[in-house]
Design a protein around this motif. Structure first.
Motif, PDB file in Angstrom:
ATOM      1  N   GLY A  74       3.804  -2.827 -14.867  1.00 49.50           N
ATOM      2  CA  GLY A  74       2.426  -3.036 -14.433  1.00 49.50           C
ATOM      3  C   GLY A  74       2.083  -2.208 -13.207  1.00 49.50           C
ATOM      4  O   GLY A  74       1.005  -1.603 -13.126  1.00 49.50           O
ATOM      5  N   VAL A  75       3.002  -2.167 -12.239  1.00 46.80           N
ATOM      6  CA  VAL A  75       2.791  -1.371 -11.027  1.00 46.80           C
ATOM      7  C   VAL A  75       2.738   0.111 -11.374  1.00 46.80           C
ATOM      8  O   VAL A  75       1.873   0.854 -10.884  1.00 46.80           O
ATOM      9  CB  VAL A  75       3.914  -1.648  -9.999  1.00 46.80           C
ATOM     10  CG1 VAL A  75       3.805  -0.695  -8.812  1.00 46.80           C
ATOM     11  CG2 VAL A  75       3.841  -3.092  -9.517  1.00 46.80           C
ATOM     12  N   LEU A  76       3.652   0.550 -12.250  1.00 45.46           N
ATOM     13  CA  LEU A  76       3.673   1.961 -12.646  1.00 45.46           C
ATOM     14  C   LEU A  76       2.387   2.339 -13.385  1.00 45.46           C
ATOM     15  O   LEU A  76       1.858   3.438 -13.197  1.00 45.46           O
ATOM     16  CB  LEU A  76       4.886   2.231 -13.541  1.00 45.46           C
ATOM     17  CG  LEU A  76       6.238   2.290 -12.842  1.00 45.46           C
ATOM     18  CD1 LEU A  76       7.371   2.327 -13.862  1.00 45.46           C
ATOM     19  CD2 LEU A  76       6.315   3.511 -11.926  1.00 45.46           C
ATOM     20  N   GLY A  77       1.885   1.420 -14.207  1.00 44.78           N
ATOM     21  CA  GLY A  77       0.648   1.704 -14.941  1.00 44.78           C
ATOM     22  C   GLY A  77      -0.540   1.872 -14.014  1.00 44.78           C
ATOM     23  O   GLY A  77      -1.335   2.810 -14.171  1.00 44.78           O
ATOM     24  N   VAL A  78      -0.667   0.980 -13.032  1.00 46.83           N
ATOM     25  CA  VAL A  78      -1.765   1.096 -12.061  1.00 46.83           C
ATOM     26  C   VAL A  78      -1.619   2.372 -11.245  1.00 46.83           C
ATOM     27  O   VAL A  78      -2.598   3.096 -11.014  1.00 46.83           O
ATOM     28  CB  VAL A  78      -1.801  -0.139 -11.141  1.00 46.83           C
ATOM     29  CG1 VAL A  78      -2.774   0.077  -9.987  1.00 46.83           C
ATOM     30  CG2 VAL A  78      -2.194  -1.382 -11.929  1.00 46.83           C
ATOM     31  N   GLY A 118       7.387   4.127   1.076  1.00 48.66           N
ATOM     32  CA  GLY A 118       7.037   3.487  -0.182  1.00 48.66           C
ATOM     33  C   GLY A 118       8.182   2.687  -0.772  1.00 48.66           C
ATOM     34  O   GLY A 118       7.989   1.554  -1.234  1.00 48.66           O
ATOM     35  N   ILE A 119       9.385   3.255  -0.747  1.00 49.62           N
ATOM     36  CA  ILE A 119      10.550   2.565  -1.310  1.00 49.62           C
ATOM     37  C   ILE A 119      10.913   1.350  -0.465  1.00 49.62           C
ATOM     38  O   ILE A 119      11.253   0.280  -0.996  1.00 49.62           O
ATOM     39  CB  ILE A 119      11.733   3.530  -1.425  1.00 49.62           C
ATOM     40  CG1 ILE A 119      11.418   4.625  -2.461  1.00 49.62           C
ATOM     41  CG2 ILE A 119      13.010   2.798  -1.814  1.00 49.62           C
ATOM     42  CD1 ILE A 119      12.443   5.735  -2.522  1.00 49.62           C
ATOM     43  N   ALA A 120      10.827   1.495   0.865  1.00 55.43           N
ATOM     44  CA  ALA A 120      11.141   0.366   1.741  1.00 55.43           C
ATOM     45  C   ALA A 120      10.163  -0.786   1.538  1.00 55.43           C
ATOM     46  O   ALA A 120      10.548  -1.957   1.576  1.00 55.43           O
ATOM     47  CB  ALA A 120      11.107   0.824   3.197  1.00 55.43           C
ATOM     48  N   ALA A 123       0.826  -1.209   0.000  1.00 56.25           N
ATOM     49  CA  ALA A 123       0.000   0.000   0.000  1.00 56.25           C
ATOM     50  C   ALA A 123       0.862   1.261   0.000  1.00 56.25           C
ATOM     51  O   ALA A 123       0.582   2.219  -0.724  1.00 56.25           O
ATOM     52  CB  ALA A 123      -0.932  -0.008   1.211  1.00 56.25           C
ATOM     53  N   ALA A 124       1.928   1.267   0.811  1.00 59.55           N
ATOM     54  CA  ALA A 124       2.792   2.453   0.892  1.00 59.55           C
ATOM     55  C   ALA A 124       3.497   2.702  -0.432  1.00 59.55           C
ATOM     56  O   ALA A 124       3.700   3.859  -0.837  1.00 59.55           O
ATOM     57  CB  ALA A 124       3.809   2.295   2.016  1.00 59.55           C
ATOM     58  N   GLY A 125       3.895   1.633  -1.124  1.00 55.74           N
ATOM     59  CA  GLY A 125       4.536   1.801  -2.424  1.00 55.74           C
ATOM     60  C   GLY A 125       3.602   2.426  -3.448  1.00 55.74           C
ATOM     61  O   GLY A 125       4.000   3.309  -4.209  1.00 55.74           O
ATOM     62  N   VAL A 126       2.349   1.981  -3.444  1.00 63.16           N
ATOM     63  CA  VAL A 126       1.368   2.552  -4.368  1.00 63.16           C
ATOM     64  C   VAL A 126       1.102   4.015  -4.029  1.00 63.16           C
ATOM     65  O   VAL A 126       0.980   4.862  -4.922  1.00 63.16           O
ATOM     66  CB  VAL A 126       0.055   1.740  -4.322  1.00 63.16           C
ATOM     67  CG1 VAL A 126      -1.008   2.406  -5.190  1.00 63.16           C
ATOM     68  CG2 VAL A 126       0.297   0.315  -4.798  1.00 63.16           C
ATOM     69  N   THR A 174      12.195  -2.788  -5.627  1.00 60.77           N
ATOM     70  CA  THR A 174      12.345  -2.753  -7.086  1.00 60.77           C
ATOM     71  C   THR A 174      11.009  -2.944  -7.816  1.00 60.77           C
ATOM     72  O   THR A 174      10.911  -2.641  -9.008  1.00 60.77           O
ATOM     73  CB  THR A 174      13.320  -3.845  -7.553  1.00 60.77           C
ATOM     74  OG1 THR A 174      12.858  -5.123  -7.087  1.00 60.77           O
ATOM     75  CG2 THR A 174      14.719  -3.599  -6.984  1.00 60.77           C
ATOM     76  N   ALA A 175       9.979  -3.417  -7.095  1.00 59.89           N
ATOM     77  CA  ALA A 175       8.664  -3.580  -7.729  1.00 59.89           C
ATOM     78  C   ALA A 175       8.083  -2.247  -8.176  1.00 59.89           C
ATOM     79  O   ALA A 175       7.218  -2.212  -9.059  1.00 59.89           O
ATOM     80  CB  ALA A 175       7.691  -4.268  -6.765  1.00 59.89           C
TER      81      ALA A 175
END
Length: 317
Positions: A212-216, A200-202, A46-49, A206-207
């Protein structure tokens, strides 16, 4: 402030849409993005998104509104207001998106809505104002004990999001007065992205670079940040705050619908009733607040008229 050609084009396009349509579009965009984001929680968390969403939204808003660096130094208190707004946005987004990972989106959106609801009731000194408060309290009781168990951690995170969002509303009002257009919003979102970067980075690692993650994240950034914030800004220029408040009361219901359709999150009928009670409480609070403000203006005009009447005989002598 000189707007970009994109901002001018956006204003021209939205000018053809009725103001209520802009608000409803923003409501749906926010909840759609919140329902769509969990698709990549297993990879980025969630934090990464949240970090990617705020980073992309901040860049897009800066391109749209072209914030001027000298505005922060030339306007008293602007820098502190933007910093506070960005911190509240970061806290709200982290708490909200983590909450959606624990309890249904409809429940999160309903509890989060108590933040602006509390502001609407703040300062009330009339017995009738207890009516919407009681309706909201009853709605929350139905939501919490209506059938589908709700994780206590999710409830705590949703309550944290409500506090942050209520605080942001108060701070953003000052920000809007001090910085023209949407440049304050753009800078606040960029600062929020900076604050959420370590978490978010932690969590995502690398995901975060996965296409796909960047697109969402890009879709969520546009749907839940850039589009609704900009639509609401245009709508508020053309409609009374009372009407705006009534239309945004649909957010809890929209969250429940998108949570059901996209995430398959089921709620019991009593919990749906609780969501409706909170939305109706917000509508009631909006109308009661409008009536209270109107009565205050009438009393102020009456007082001014009495003072003028009292002064006139003295001036005639």
């Amino acid at each position: 402030m000189k707007q970009s050609s994109t901002a001018r084009g956006f204003s021209a396009a939205t000018g053809k849409v009725p103001a209520p349509g802009l608000v409803l579009g923003g409501v749906c965009g926010i909840q759609f993005g919140a329902a769509f984001a969990p698709r990549v929680y297993p990879q980025a968390g969630a934090a990464g998104v949240v970090f990617l969403r705020l980073l992309i939204a901040g860049v897009l808003l800066c391109l749209l509104w072209r914030p001027q660096r000298q505005a922060l130094s030339s306007v008293k208190g602007a820098r502190g207001t933007v910093i506070a707004a960005g911190a509240l946005v970061a806290g709200h987004h982290l708490a909200f998106y983590e909450a959606v990972d624990h309890i249904p989106l409809g429940a999160v959106a309903t509890i989060e809505f108590l933040g602006p609801f509390a502001i609407a009731l703040a300062g009330s000194r009339r017995a009738i104002d207890l009516l919407p408060a009681g309706m909201a309290a009853g709605g929350i009781m139905l939501l919490g004990g209506g059938g589908v168990p709700l994780d206590p951690l999710g409830l705590l995170l949703a309550a944290t999001a409500a506090c942050c969002w209520g605080g942001y509303i108060l701070v953003s009002a000052r920000m809007a007065r001090r910085l023209s257009g949407g440049q304050g919003l753009a800078l606040a979102v960029v600062w929020a992205a900076v604050l959420t970067a370590p978490y978010g980075i932690a969590q995502g690692g690398t995901a975060l670079l996965d296409p796909g993650v960047l697109g969402v994240a890009a879709l969520v950034a546009v749907a839940s940040s850039v589009l609704p914030y900009s639509l609401n800004l245009e709508a508020l220029r053309r409609m009374p705050p009372r009407v705006f408040g009534v239309l945004t009361s649909l957010e809890p219901a929209a969250g429940a619908v998108f949570g059901l359709v996209i995430l398959g999150q089921q709620l019991a009928w009593a919990q749906w009733l609780g969501i409706a009670a909170v939305a109706l409480a917000s509508v009631a609070a909006t109308f009661l607040g409008a009536g209270q403000r109107k009565a205050s203006r009438v009393r102020a005009k009456g007082k001014a008229a009495r003072q003028e009447h009292a002064v006139l005989p003295t001036e005639s002598r």
